[in-house]
Design an enzyme around this catalytic site. Sequence first.
Site, PDB file in Angstrom:
ATOM      1  CB  SER A   1      20.234  73.325 -45.023  1.00  0.00           C
ATOM      2  OG  SER A   1      19.181  73.167 -45.923  1.00  0.00           O
ATOM      3  N   GLY A   2      20.599  73.269 -41.714  1.00  0.00           N
ATOM      4  CA  GLY A   2      21.509  73.172 -40.581  1.00  0.00           C
ATOM      5  C   GLY A   2      21.095  74.039 -39.414  1.00  0.00           C
TER       6      GLY A   2
END
Length: 194
Positions: free
Chosen positions: A140-141
Site C-alpha cells: 500500500s502506498g
Amino acid sequence: VVGGDECNINEHRSLVAIFVSTGFFCSGTLINQEVLNQEDKFICPNXKKNNEVLDVTNSENIVPLSLPSSPPSVGSVCRIMGWGTITPEKKTYPNVPHCANINLLDDAECHVGYERQGKEYRTLCAGVVQGGKDTCQGDSGGPLICNGQFQGIVSWGPHPCGHPGEPGVYTKVFDYTEWIQSIIAGNTAATCPP
C-alpha cells in the site's frame, strides 16, 4: 508483490519503504524531491486528522515519478512494485522490492469481483484475470506505473493476494493531480476532491 521478481535496481528509484518504531509499515512513492506519497497520509488527508508530508533526504539515487498528464487507457500494461509480502497467504517480506507487469482492467471486469466498487470512488482496477500477480500486504502506498507515469496508488485488494477474478484496486492519481500540485506548491488550504 506476489507473482513478480526482484525489481531492477534502476527502476525503483521513486519507491520507498516506510518504517515506524515497530518495524516496516508500508511502501510509499516519491512524487518530487521533497514530497513522499504514503497512501493513507497523502491522498486521503480528509479522513485523518494528521496530514503528513514526510521529509526526504535527497540523493542522486532518488528519482521522483511523473504525475499523469492524462488518465491511463484500459488494457495498458502497467508496472507494480513494492516492499510488501511476496507470498499470498503468509507474510514473507523481501530484502529488495519486487515488481510485476499487470493490465489495467475495464470497470466492468472490476465490478465482477467487487460489487461496491464504482467510478465514484476515483479508483482503477489492475491485475491479471487468471490471478497470480498482484500487490499484497505492505505494498500500500506504492505506485502503479503506466507508460512511465504514476497512474495509481496501491490501495486494497483480495485476500489472499493474486486471487483469480479479484484484481487490485488503486487510487486514481489523475483525479487528484491538481490537488497534489497545490499541496506541493505549499497551498495547505487546498481541498482534496471527494
